[in-house]
Design an enzyme around this catalytic site. Structure first.
Site, short mmCIF file in Angstrom:
data_model
loop_
_atom_site.label_atom_id
_atom_site.label_comp_id
_atom_site.label_asym_id
_atom_site.label_seq_id
_atom_site.Cartn_x
_atom_site.Cartn_y
_atom_site.Cartn_z
N LEU A 138 0.65 -1.27 -0.15
CA LEU A 138 -0.24 0.10 0.04
C LEU A 138 0.99 1.44 -0.22
O LEU A 138 1.69 1.57 1.13
CB LEU A 138 -1.19 0.40 1.50
CG LEU A 138 -1.73 -1.02 1.31
CD1 LEU A 138 -3.06 -0.95 2.91
CD2 LEU A 138 -2.99 -0.97 -0.03
N ASP A 139 0.87 2.29 -0.82
CA ASP A 139 0.94 3.39 -0.68
C ASP A 139 1.53 4.39 0.69
O ASP A 139 0.42 3.63 1.34
CB ASP A 139 0.47 4.65 -1.90
CG ASP A 139 0.25 4.23 -2.68
OD1 ASP A 139 1.40 3.39 -3.60
OD2 ASP A 139 -0.29 4.94 -3.62
N LYS A 140 2.06 4.95 1.48
CA LYS A 140 2.65 5.39 2.19
C LYS A 140 1.72 5.77 2.72
O LYS A 140 1.26 5.51 4.35
CB LYS A 140 3.68 6.59 2.42
CG LYS A 140 3.96 7.43 3.10
CD LYS A 140 4.89 8.39 3.21
CE LYS A 140 5.12 8.93 4.46
NZ LYS A 140 5.88 10.57 4.46
#
Length: 323
Positions: A138-140
């Site tokens: 998952l993105d930051k």
């Protein structure tokens, strides 16, 4: 930290004439073909008691196979005591609800303080698993559910299930613009030709498919439920921007907030204060890699998205003639 592996089997009639690496992948499906090829080339595979170092070597019925290998520590990151919201854990997998701001892998500018560092602290033996067992990312600043494998065998099964599109990943998002119906975005995604930290829809990219449906409509925004068929970097963010409905707060693909005319002060404050993409991995469903039981989890919508949704609803109620 290492783990000794000793595997034995015998070549069957139906496998006669196959490549050695292909056959071993069939005989020992808990290990990836890449890992098996490495073991062959490292001299860890014996055929009828003789070392065999050629992955392409043909096999014959009745040959006895033995693998004597060592799983070595593959993670260079250090263990760090970072709080994790663990929603499920057993001997094979961990399912976490990732918080905003937590980077998944160490990298440029993020050498520590990542999910990988946290996993190494929580489960030290996971250092034997490639990428500390991380199966998907998952993105930051995207929140929500992720599954992590605690063993090589579990990771191999989960990666194969992900590639076969057998793992269900559903997301909630809030986008700019009013959408009247759901649909599918089937557009290839590649690295942006000039902005190397960006992704983009491009004919040379990898196949990428996102399904979406309308969950709630507001004056100038829409709440969506999305499901991924593929898992490309920034896929939902890129696909939604491509069809003209950028995610609220997206710092890379979004630009400035787009409030409707005469927006309530509460909505203006909510939009201006939302500094991450409004995206949450809300549901995860998969077959357990050991028991094969179908398991499903849901993660509550984070408070910042709940507050934004509330402000959008109140703004819509304040302007009934426009809705």
């Amino acid at each position: 930290m290492t783990q000794e592996i000793n595997l034995k089997s015998e070549i069957t009639a139906t496998q006669t004439g196959q490549r050695l690496d292909q056959t071993l992948a069939e005989l020992f499906p808990d290990y990836s073909r890449t890992r098996i090829k490495e073991w062959i080339q490292a001299g860890a595979v014996y055929v009828d008691g003789m070392v065999q170092t050629k992955p392409r070597e043909k096999v014959l019925e009745g040959q006895e196979i033995e693998i004597e290998a060592t799983l070595k520590e593959e993670i260079k990151a250090e263990a760090q005591a970072i709080d994790l919201d663990i929603v499920y854990e057993d001997d094979h997998i961990i399912v976490i609800n990732k918080q905003a701001g937590l980077v998944v892998h160490p990298g440029a500018g993020n050498s520590d303080g990542t999910l990988m560092n946290a996993l190494l602290h929580h489960c030290p033996e996971i250092e034997l698993v490639p990428r500390a067992g991380i199966v998907h990312r998952l993105d930051k600043d995207t929140t929500g559910l992720m599954v992590v494998a605690k063993t090589v065998e579990a990771q191999t099964h989960l990666v194969a299930a992900l590639q076969a599109r057998e793992i269900t990943r559903e997301y909630e998002a809030i986008v700019s613009g009013t959408m009247t119906a759901g649909g599918i975005v089937d557009e290839p995604i590649a690295r942006h030709p000039t902005k190397r930290t960006h992704m983009a829809v491009h004919h040379s990219g990898r196949p990428s498919v996102t399904h979406y449906r309308v969950a709630e409509k507001f004056r100038a925004h829409t709440r969506l439920r999305l499901r991924l068929e593929t898992g490309r970097t920034h896929q939902i963010r890129v696909h939604m921007a491509h069809i003209g409905h950028i995610l609220v707060g997206d710092p890379v693909y979004g630009g400035r907030p787009r409030p409707p005319k005469k927006a309530t002060p509460e909505l203006m404050e909510a939009l201006n204060g939302f500094k991450r993409q409004a995206l949450h991995a809300v549901r995860l469903e998969l077959a357990h890699p050991f028991t094969c039981e179908i398991m499903s989890w849901q993660a509550p919508i984070p408070e910042d998205m709940v507050a934004l949704t509330r402000a959008l609803r109140e703004d819509t109620k304040a302007h009934p003639a426009e809705y």
